[in-house]
Structure formats: C-alpha cells, structure tokens
Design an enzyme around this catalytic site. Structure first.
Site, PDB file in Angstrom:
ATOM      1  N   SER A   1       0.810  -1.217   0.000  1.00  0.00           N
ATOM      2  CA  SER A   1       0.000   0.000   0.000  1.00  0.00           C
ATOM      3  C   SER A   1       0.845   1.270   0.000  1.00  0.00           C
ATOM      4  CB  SER A   1      -0.927  -0.026   1.227  1.00  0.00           C
ATOM      5  OG  SER A   1      -1.540   1.217   1.403  1.00  0.00           O
TER       6      SER A   1
ATOM      7  N   HIS B   1      -4.308  -4.375   9.665  1.00  0.00           N
ATOM      8  CA  HIS B   1      -4.923  -3.771  10.842  1.00  0.00           C
ATOM      9  C   HIS B   1      -3.926  -3.512  11.969  1.00  0.00           C
ATOM     10  CE1 HIS B   1      -8.517  -3.974   8.729  1.00  0.00           C
ATOM     11  NE2 HIS B   1      -9.176  -4.926   9.352  1.00  0.00           N
TER      12      HIS B   1
ATOM     13  N   HIS C   1     -13.160   0.056   7.392  1.00  0.00           N
ATOM     14  CA  HIS C   1     -13.776  -1.173   7.898  1.00  0.00           C
ATOM     15  C   HIS C   1     -13.144  -1.594   9.220  1.00  0.00           C
ATOM     16  CE1 HIS C   1     -15.329  -5.501   7.344  1.00  0.00           C
ATOM     17  NE2 HIS C   1     -16.358  -4.687   7.551  1.00  0.00           N
TER      18      HIS C   1
END
Ligand code: SAH
Ligand code: MG
Length: 230
Positions: free
Chosen positions: A135, A155, A180
């Site tokens: 990312s 996460h 999310h």
C-alpha cells in the site's frame, strides 16, 4: 473460512444486486458481512459521480464485488490494492487463516488467483482493476483524486496509519473515506482502524457521514485531493 457465515441470505440480501452476483458474493472467501457490503454498493454509486473508488485490502474480492456492483457507465472503476501475502491475522496459526490460500509451491499466502477468479466470474474485468503491491509503495506514486477510498488492509498500528498517511489526502472534495473494522471497544477488535477514523475526524478535513456494523464513513468537507489531511 468461506465467508458463508457472513452471508445471512434471504431477507437481508441486497435487493438491487442480480441473483447471480449475490450467489457469487456468498461463495467468495472474505470478511464482508452483507449489510456492510450493501452499504459499500450505495457509497460507491454516489462516489462514482466524483471519481474512481480505491480499495485497500482486496483479499479474494468479496468487498470488490459490492463496490463493482455500483458501476453504471464506462469509467466507473474500482481499483483494488493488495500485496496478496495476507495480513497478520490471516497467517498460518492465526484466527483467520485459510490453508487454501497458501500456494503449495512457495508455502506463502497468495490470494491473487482467487481475486482474478472472482472478478472474471462476475464479469467485472473492465470495472475492478487489481493493483498488486504494498500500500505505501503504491501510494507514493498515486496522483488521482478519488471519489471514495475504502480502507480494509492491514490492521496493525503502523500499517493502518501508513494507509492514512499515504492515501487519505487523495479523497476528492465531497468524496468518501470509508473504514472497515472500526471497533471503539478493544473487547470487540483491534484499535488501529478506530484510531484511523478518529484521526480523520480530528483532521477537520472529514465529517462523519454514516455507519453500518463496523463500517464507518466520512465525507471530505474541506480541501481538495492532494491537500494535506493531518
Ligand atoms: N476486503 C476484503 C478483506 C481484506 S483482508 C474482503 O471483503 O473480504 C486484508 C487484506 O489486506 C489482506 O488480503 C492483506 O494481504 C492485505 N494487506 C495487509 N497489509 C497490506 C499492505 N501493507 N499493503 C497491501 N495489502 C495489504
Ligand atoms: Mg475488514
């Protein structure tokens, strides 16, 4: 894990999705409950008026199907980004590990073949465009204003905050930042996505716009794509 436990079916199935797509979503591995996925479809439909959607965390394409389902015209594109090597919690020995996602040739997780299969089966190859990479690396080279950024990648604290640092400012004015697995109570889940949501609020660039389950979204109410959001 097949994701079937996330799919209540029947009355809770999103009515606007074609039956074959609903069935495909139901058998696609992943971590997206139906009500939250339906919210993603609604948000993407709105976001496409502003620009493309980018998802961090493709896994096998379950959420990408909900996002892609909102595409109506050529140019409604969902970029879905993942290094496909899995998150901490999907590694062998961890809670969400699925042995089927391990490439027997290398012993490493590789969810890219599953994602490609999912996209092809849905007939979404012109809508859902995979980006394979880390990312932060992709973010460093990204320049396109987004109608919506959906954060559902790693996460861990460092990875989640790198996602914010690398990507949140690419949300266009009026666009959506959706996150999310937001769990304010540590008893329900890890805190980094919640801290990311708090950071977005505290930046002043985003205003809370809605929630569904652990999915929360904000609208960019100040500045434009590329302007800092810290
Ligand atoms: N949205 C998916 C679930 C995503 S799971 C669904 O609907 O089912 C999280 C994904 O994030 C994993 O596939 C993992 O490989 C990916 N990921 C974690 N950290 C990442 C990083 N730093 N860069 C790219 N992808 C990452
Ligand atoms: Mg998630």
């Amino acid at each position: 894990m097949t994701g079937d436990e996330n799919w209540p079916g029947g009355a809770d199935s999103p009515p606007e999705l074609p039956a074959e797509l609903v069935a495909l979503i139901g058998r696609t591995k992943g971590f997206m409950p139906a009500a939250e996925g339906t919210a993603l479809t609604r948000l993407a439909a709105e976001a496409f008026r502003i620009g493309p959607v980018l998802e961090i965390g493709s896994y096998c394409g379950k959420s990408a199907l909900y996002l892609g389902a909102a595409a109506r015209i050529p140019g409604d594109i969902v970029f879905t980004l993942d290094h496909h090597r899995g998150s901490e919690e999907t590694q062998p020995g961890w809670e969400h590990h699925d042995p089927e996602t391990v490439d027997p040739a290398t012993g490493r997780i590789d969810t890219l073949p599953f994602l490609r299969q999912t996209i092809a089966e849905a007939g979404f190859e012109d809508v859902v465009v995979p980006i394979v990479g880390e990312s932060a690396t992709v973010a460093r080279h990204w320049r396109t204003p987004l109608g919506m950024l959906f954060v559902d990648g790693g996460h861990g604290a460092a990875v989640a905050s790198a996602d914010y640092d690398g990507w949140a400012h690419w949300v266009a004015g009026g666009g959506i930042l959706a996150i999310h697995d937001v769990f304010p109570d540590p008893a329900d889940g890890g805190q980094p996505p919640y801290h990311l949501w708090l950071r977005a609020l505290e930046s002043g660039a985003f205003t809370e716009a809605g929630r569904e389950g652990s999915l929360r979204w904000l609208r960019r109410t100040t500045g434009r794509a590329g302007d800092p959001v810290v």
